[in-house]
Design an enzyme around this catalytic site. Structure first.
Site, mmCIF file in Angstrom:
data_model
loop_
_atom_site.group_PDB
_atom_site.id
_atom_site.type_symbol
_atom_site.label_atom_id
_atom_site.label_comp_id
_atom_site.label_asym_id
_atom_site.label_seq_id
_atom_site.Cartn_x
_atom_site.Cartn_y
_atom_site.Cartn_z
ATOM 1 C CG HIS A 141 -1.795 -1.201 1.307
ATOM 2 N ND1 HIS A 141 -1.343 -2.401 1.803
ATOM 3 C CD2 HIS A 141 -3.077 -1.400 0.908
ATOM 4 C CE1 HIS A 141 -2.313 -3.297 1.715
ATOM 5 N NE2 HIS A 141 -3.376 -2.721 1.176
ATOM 6 C CE LYS A 168 -5.330 -4.620 -1.366
ATOM 7 N NZ LYS A 168 -5.837 -4.465 -0.013
ATOM 8 C CE LYS A 317 -19.907 22.621 -19.288
ATOM 9 N NZ LYS A 317 -21.257 23.072 -19.092
ATOM 10 C CG ASP A 354 -23.888 22.808 -21.698
ATOM 11 O OD1 ASP A 354 -24.454 21.802 -21.245
ATOM 12 O OD2 ASP A 354 -22.789 23.230 -21.297
HETATM 13 P P1 NAP Z 1 -17.435 27.891 -15.913
HETATM 14 O O1 NAP Z 1 -17.075 27.799 -17.330
HETATM 15 O O2 NAP Z 1 -16.377 27.608 -14.894
HETATM 16 O O3 NAP Z 1 -18.006 29.368 -15.635
HETATM 17 C C1 NAP Z 1 -18.371 29.767 -14.344
HETATM 18 C C2 NAP Z 1 -19.007 31.148 -14.397
HETATM 19 O O4 NAP Z 1 -19.493 31.417 -13.090
HETATM 20 C C3 NAP Z 1 -18.053 32.273 -14.758
HETATM 21 O O5 NAP Z 1 -18.776 33.268 -15.430
HETATM 22 C C4 NAP Z 1 -17.604 32.766 -13.362
HETATM 23 O O6 NAP Z 1 -17.231 34.135 -13.355
HETATM 24 C C5 NAP Z 1 -18.879 32.620 -12.592
HETATM 25 N N1 NAP Z 1 -18.674 32.447 -11.165
HETATM 26 C C6 NAP Z 1 -18.179 31.346 -10.552
HETATM 27 N N2 NAP Z 1 -18.181 31.537 -9.223
HETATM 28 C C7 NAP Z 1 -18.676 32.775 -9.010
HETATM 29 C C8 NAP Z 1 -18.923 33.542 -7.846
HETATM 30 N N3 NAP Z 1 -18.649 33.074 -6.636
HETATM 31 N N4 NAP Z 1 -19.451 34.749 -7.978
HETATM 32 C C9 NAP Z 1 -19.742 35.246 -9.206
HETATM 33 N N5 NAP Z 1 -19.536 34.578 -10.349
HETATM 34 C C10 NAP Z 1 -19.005 33.350 -10.242
HETATM 35 O O7 NAP Z 1 -18.663 26.931 -15.535
HETATM 36 P P2 NAP Z 1 -19.864 26.420 -16.473
HETATM 37 O O8 NAP Z 1 -19.510 25.104 -17.044
HETATM 38 O O9 NAP Z 1 -20.287 27.518 -17.352
HETATM 39 O O10 NAP Z 1 -21.022 26.120 -15.393
HETATM 40 C C11 NAP Z 1 -21.652 27.184 -14.684
HETATM 41 C C12 NAP Z 1 -22.871 26.683 -13.904
HETATM 42 O O11 NAP Z 1 -23.824 26.111 -14.787
HETATM 43 C C13 NAP Z 1 -22.573 25.574 -12.875
HETATM 44 O O12 NAP Z 1 -23.345 25.791 -11.727
HETATM 45 C C14 NAP Z 1 -22.993 24.310 -13.573
HETATM 46 O O13 NAP Z 1 -23.370 23.269 -12.662
HETATM 47 C C15 NAP Z 1 -24.186 24.803 -14.363
HETATM 48 N N6 NAP Z 1 -24.449 23.980 -15.543
HETATM 49 C C16 NAP Z 1 -25.616 23.296 -15.590
HETATM 50 C C17 NAP Z 1 -25.915 22.529 -16.684
HETATM 51 C C18 NAP Z 1 -27.214 21.803 -16.735
HETATM 52 O O14 NAP Z 1 -27.348 20.888 -17.551
HETATM 53 N N7 NAP Z 1 -28.182 22.192 -15.930
HETATM 54 C C19 NAP Z 1 -25.029 22.430 -17.744
HETATM 55 C C20 NAP Z 1 -23.846 23.158 -17.665
HETATM 56 C C21 NAP Z 1 -23.560 23.924 -16.560
HETATM 57 P P3 NAP Z 1 -15.730 34.603 -13.739
HETATM 58 O O15 NAP Z 1 -15.695 34.694 -15.222
HETATM 59 O O16 NAP Z 1 -15.596 35.898 -13.056
HETATM 60 O O17 NAP Z 1 -14.815 33.527 -13.195
#
Ligand code: NAP
Length: 529
Positions: A141, A168, A317, A354
């Site tokens: 381990h 293992k 992404k 998306d």
């Molecule tokens: P991402 O590329 O990392 O982008 C995150 C975004 O959120 C950026 O604009 C970031 O701002 C902002 N952000 C993060 N933390 C923040 C905070 N504390 N205060 C203010 N702004 C904040 O992520 P993503 O892939 O686009 O995903 C974003 C959200 O969408 C997540 O919650 C994810 O679970 C959700 N989502 C859902 C689905 C669905 O199928 N329902 C699909 C995709 C994503 P900055 O530019 O300033 O960093």
């Protein structure tokens, strides 16, 4: 060969019988009676063998206790008496420990485990008197890291030389690519060199894949716990997860690997959706969580066509797009991919589902029953909060549907860049509350503000919400965020991230398998959330 036809080729595995890899339940309890109770529970849950962790017992009276454990156990046994110096609980002298293990062999244990560091001494202790029936597992381990492939090869050779019937070793994953070396050793010793059976796993969340995919690579067993959190080593899944969530029994050498890449990623419901759908459609695939730190390194390491399809989430992404050999033109415009497929020629293809999932669910949310020509988004003012992967997808999709787009983001520069891309306006987050040039607007939150565990956060004041006809939140844990709750109270229509999730998953499933998505099944599974 097209992606679709190659996946049709893999529709062979499920129902072809159980693979030979065993599920071993570690049994840890204070007393013999508790141990026996847990052994029966392990059998009921579907384990094939139990690992009796003698080191967890409060006190051990070796002969009567081991006799009873063997007599009462409804499954084959593996006895382990792990000392503190190898990550266990036993703190006594080595002679007593060896005596107990030797007794277990003599009383009918099917396997015993001895640590590589103590193997030589143990062999001297038993003077070669090992019953034919009992298999000796010699284990090692490493709780800090995963050594190089060469070092692992040497380790396996040393374990074999120590007299192991079964090798293992468990190492620690500091990066998900560490797992590749361990899988490679497993497959090599099983299918190439046909050496002694091997149990090889990588501990920790980044190593979980090693525990789930081991039947594909020919491992002797994997560990499955009785309950979540009650693990004997970091990263162990439960027996229920192995059997019901990952279709572990049906995984074989031909099984294609799919997974969701993210950081964090354990919250993702994708494995639940896809594994159920694969099972029902007879697709020979398994879908796992992939906690990835470095996307480029991940794709370079797992470049074989066996690692077939990937969903991609926070925060990868955009970087994932740069790793693709071919990108769908829409994803290229958005600047982010959330779905990647390894073509049979080894090229990585990326696309974005998306925007389809989100925009179609918002359109459905806006429809009032009356038939309408064109999109209900045409001409609307569409405010996107966030400028990451999901933000870009929503902004691009809304623009395509004829909406006027506004982007508000924490980092204003990113808002401005995205606004330029879609011919819209940029705002800071602070400006959102006073931004209401008209009523009947659409609001889409695509940040993680309000996501579990920070469920009391929201990106905009409740007062400002009355200017919006519909509010959408991409977050789906929780399903109803504070933003959506307040939007409802302010009289807006709402659309949840679950709707987007289901919509994008339909599209990905069809791209992964070439089969129509089981829409009702996806809805039924997500109805629980
Ligand atoms: P991402 O590329 O990392 O982008 C995150 C975004 O959120 C950026 O604009 C970031 O701002 C902002 N952000 C993060 N933390 C923040 C905070 N504390 N205060 C203010 N702004 C904040 O992520 P993503 O892939 O686009 O995903 C974003 C959200 O969408 C997540 O919650 C994810 O679970 C959700 N989502 C859902 C689905 C669905 O199928 N329902 C699909 C995709 C994503 P900055 O530019 O300033 O960093």
């Amino acid at each position: 060969m097209t992606v679709e036809s190659s996946v049709r080729h893999m529709e062979v595995g499920l129902g072809m019988g159980k693979n030979p890899t065993l599920i071993c339940a570690p049994i840890m309890a204070d007393t013999v009676n508790q141990m026996v109770e847990l052994m029966h529970k392990a059998k009921f849950k579907g384990a094939d063998i139990v690992e009796v962790r003698l080191d967890h017992m409060k006190s051990l009276d070796p002969r009567p206790d081991i006799e009873m454990l063997i007599r009462e156990c409804p499954l084959p046994t593996l006895f382990t008496y792990r000392p503190i110096w190898e990550g266990g609980e036993y703190n006594g002298d080595e002679i007593s420990r060896f005596d107990a293990l030797q007794l277990a062999m003599e009383l009918g244990a099917d396997h015993i485990d001895i640590e590589l560091k103590a193997a030589h001494e143990f062999m001297n202790h038993i003077r070669g008197n090992k019953p034919e029936k009992c298999k000796l597992i010699v284990s090692s381990h490493n709780y800090e890291y995963t050594p190089s492939a060469e070092e692992l090869g040497n380790l396996v050779a040393r374990i074999q030389a120590a007299g192991a019937d079964i090798v293992k070793f468990a190492t620690t994953a500091n990066d998900i690519t560490d797992v590749a070396r361990v899988l490679q050793i497993t497959v090599h010793s099983q299918f190439v060199n046909r050496q002694v059976p091997i149990i090889a796993m990588v501990m920790g969340e980044r190593g979980i894949m090693s525990r789930l995919l081991c039947p594909k690579f020919g491992a002797y067993l994997t560990f499955g716990t009785l309950e979540e959190g009650k693990v004997s080593a970091p990263g162990q899944p439960t027996i229920d997860e192995l059997i019901s969530l990952y279709n572990f029994r049906s995984i074989n050498t031909d099984t294609k690997v799919f997974g969701i890449i993210g950081k964090p990623v354990s919250h993702s419901k994708s494995p639940k959706l896809y594994n159920r759908a694969f099972k029902e459609a007879g697709v020979n695939g398994v879908f796992v969580h992939l906690l990835v730190d470095d996307v480029k390194k991940f794709f370079e390491t797992y470049s074989s066509p066996d690692f077939f399809g990937f969903s991609c989430t926070i925060p990868h992404k955009e970087v994932a797009l740069a790793c693709c050999d071919e990108v769908d033109p829409v994803a290229k415009s958005i600047g982010a991919v959330n779905c990647l497929i390894r073509r049979p020629n080894g090229k990585l293809f990326g696309c974005n589902t998306d925007y389809i999932g989100a925009i179609s669910s918002i359109e459905i949310g806006l429809q009032d029953g009356a038939s309408q020509i064109g999109s209900p988004l045409a001409g609307k003012l569409f405010v996107v909060i966030g400028a990451g992967g999901a933000g870009k997808a929503l902004a691009y999709g809304a623009k395509e549907k004829g909406a006027r787009v506004v982007i508000a983001n924490r980092s204003y520069d990113r808002a401005r860049d995205l606004a330029e891309l879609v011919g819209g306006q940029a705002l800071t987050l602070a400006e959102l509350n006073s931004f209401h040039p008209e009523t009947g607007m659409i609001l889409a939150n695509t940040t993680s503000i309000g996501m579990q565990p920070n469920v009391e956060e929201t990106p905009i004041s409740k007062e400002a919400l009355r200017y919006y006809e519909l509010v959408f939140d991409a977050i789906y844990t929780p399903k109803i965020t504070r933003l959506l709750r307040e939007a409802q109270e302010a009289g807006s229509k709402i659309v949840t991230g679950v709707e987007m999730f289901i919509g994008q998953a339909y599209e990905q499933y069809e791209r992964f398998t070439g089969l129509p998505a089981p829409k009702q099944l996806f809805r039924d599974i997500m109805a629980d959330y």
